[in-house]
Design a protein around this motif. Sequence first.
Motif, short mmCIF file in Angstrom:
data_model
loop_
_atom_site.label_atom_id
_atom_site.label_comp_id
_atom_site.label_asym_id
_atom_site.label_seq_id
_atom_site.Cartn_x
_atom_site.Cartn_y
_atom_site.Cartn_z
N MET A 183 7.89 -9.68 -9.88
CA MET A 183 8.04 -11.09 -10.17
C MET A 183 9.37 -11.30 -10.88
O MET A 183 9.71 -10.57 -11.81
N VAL A 184 10.09 -12.31 -10.43
CA VAL A 184 11.45 -12.54 -10.91
C VAL A 184 11.55 -13.97 -11.43
O VAL A 184 10.94 -14.89 -10.85
N SER A 185 12.31 -14.17 -12.49
CA SER A 185 12.45 -15.51 -13.06
C SER A 185 13.87 -15.77 -13.53
O SER A 185 14.59 -14.84 -13.93
N ILE A 186 14.26 -17.04 -13.46
CA ILE A 186 15.51 -17.52 -14.03
C ILE A 186 15.17 -18.31 -15.29
O ILE A 186 14.45 -19.31 -15.22
N HIS A 187 15.66 -17.86 -16.41
CA HIS A 187 15.43 -18.55 -17.68
C HIS A 187 16.47 -19.65 -17.91
O HIS A 187 17.51 -19.70 -17.25
N ASP A 188 16.15 -20.54 -18.84
CA ASP A 188 17.10 -21.53 -19.37
C ASP A 188 17.61 -22.48 -18.30
O ASP A 188 18.81 -22.79 -18.24
N VAL A 189 16.71 -22.95 -17.44
CA VAL A 189 17.09 -23.91 -16.40
C VAL A 189 17.26 -25.27 -17.06
O VAL A 189 16.32 -25.83 -17.62
N SER A 190 18.48 -25.78 -17.00
CA SER A 190 18.86 -26.99 -17.74
C SER A 190 20.09 -27.60 -17.08
O SER A 190 20.87 -26.89 -16.43
N PRO A 191 20.30 -28.90 -17.24
CA PRO A 191 21.54 -29.50 -16.73
C PRO A 191 22.80 -28.80 -17.25
O PRO A 191 23.82 -28.78 -16.57
N ARG A 192 22.71 -28.21 -18.43
CA ARG A 192 23.86 -27.53 -19.01
C ARG A 192 24.29 -26.32 -18.19
O ARG A 192 25.46 -25.93 -18.20
N PHE A 193 23.35 -25.72 -17.48
CA PHE A 193 23.64 -24.48 -16.76
C PHE A 193 23.41 -24.63 -15.25
O PHE A 193 23.11 -23.65 -14.58
N GLU A 194 23.58 -25.82 -14.73
CA GLU A 194 23.23 -26.04 -13.32
C GLU A 194 24.01 -25.13 -12.39
O GLU A 194 23.43 -24.54 -11.45
N ALA A 195 25.31 -24.97 -12.61
CA ALA A 195 26.11 -24.12 -11.72
C ALA A 195 25.66 -22.67 -11.80
O ALA A 195 25.57 -21.98 -10.77
N GLN A 196 25.35 -22.20 -13.00
CA GLN A 196 24.92 -20.82 -13.17
C GLN A 196 23.54 -20.60 -12.53
O GLN A 196 23.29 -19.56 -11.92
N VAL A 197 22.65 -21.58 -12.69
CA VAL A 197 21.32 -21.46 -12.07
C VAL A 197 21.46 -21.43 -10.55
O VAL A 197 20.78 -20.65 -9.87
N ASP A 198 22.33 -22.27 -10.01
CA ASP A 198 22.60 -22.24 -8.56
C ASP A 198 23.02 -20.84 -8.11
O ASP A 198 22.52 -20.32 -7.11
N ALA A 199 23.96 -20.25 -8.85
CA ALA A 199 24.47 -18.93 -8.48
C ALA A 199 23.37 -17.88 -8.57
O ALA A 199 23.25 -17.00 -7.70
N LEU A 200 22.56 -17.94 -9.61
CA LEU A 200 21.49 -16.97 -9.76
C LEU A 200 20.41 -17.15 -8.69
O LEU A 200 19.90 -16.17 -8.14
N ALA A 201 20.07 -18.39 -8.38
CA ALA A 201 19.06 -18.64 -7.35
C ALA A 201 19.50 -18.09 -6.00
O ALA A 201 18.71 -17.48 -5.27
N GLU A 202 20.77 -18.28 -5.68
CA GLU A 202 21.30 -17.75 -4.42
C GLU A 202 21.23 -16.22 -4.42
O GLU A 202 20.87 -15.60 -3.41
N ARG A 203 21.57 -15.61 -5.54
CA ARG A 203 21.56 -14.14 -5.63
C ARG A 203 20.13 -13.61 -5.51
O ARG A 203 19.87 -12.65 -4.78
#
Length: 242
Positions: free
Chosen positions: A1-21
């Motif tokens: 099970m995998v998760s991305i923490h700290d999903v927030s408007p502040r980190f939208e670009a980083q969350v996008d990159a992590l989700a793609e990875r």
Amino acid sequence: MVSIHDVSPRFEAQVDALAERLARHVGEANFAMLVIPDHWRGAPIAGNAAFAARLRGWADQGIEMFLHGWSHKDETPATEGLAAIKGKHMTAGEGEFLNLPQAEALARMRDGRALVEDTIGRPVAGFIAPAWLYGDGAHAAMRELGFALAEDHMKVWRPASGEVLAKGPVITWASRSKPRIASSLFAASLGRMALPFTQTIRVAVHPGDTTVPALLTSIDKTLARFVRTHQPSRYAALGGAA
């Protein structure tokens, strides 16, 4: 099970990159996002229609959504005892729910859940405290509100009954300093050797990981190793969780 923490408007670009990875390794719906309603009280989801639409789109895609505190900021730091040690050494002022009294924990959880569920149009998968740190007030509030799942560094459980659904350390990375980067890289390499023998493996990534190429390489190596022996899965699959 995998998760991305700290999903927030502040980190939208980083969350996008992590989700793609992550999607390249486990599929586009086989990971979770941990959502912060207002990161450090400076990046609210409320009133941000564009980010709310992104969040709902991710949920429609099948990504599980957990409530991840309210602000992710420890506004009631302990000054002595075990709580003070945890707050100082296990997080950088982000153990929001470590010392909150029950009434305040309840209010933040209730308001946060309402906001996220209104945004995504479905129930949250559960509650995961910032930095995986819970105090007595947080535990009592989770039980009262009936969250389906919670997790900390060592387990996943049902807050209402206390039933443990999975055991074992979560593999994660730290980007705050060179020593923390080095120690997290070592821990991940050790985990790749030792944890394939466990039934359930948890991997958690953070927006800050995208700033350190060595961490991204380690994340790729870790996921590639575990998908050879374990089936990418959702938290809801644990013990038939709803």
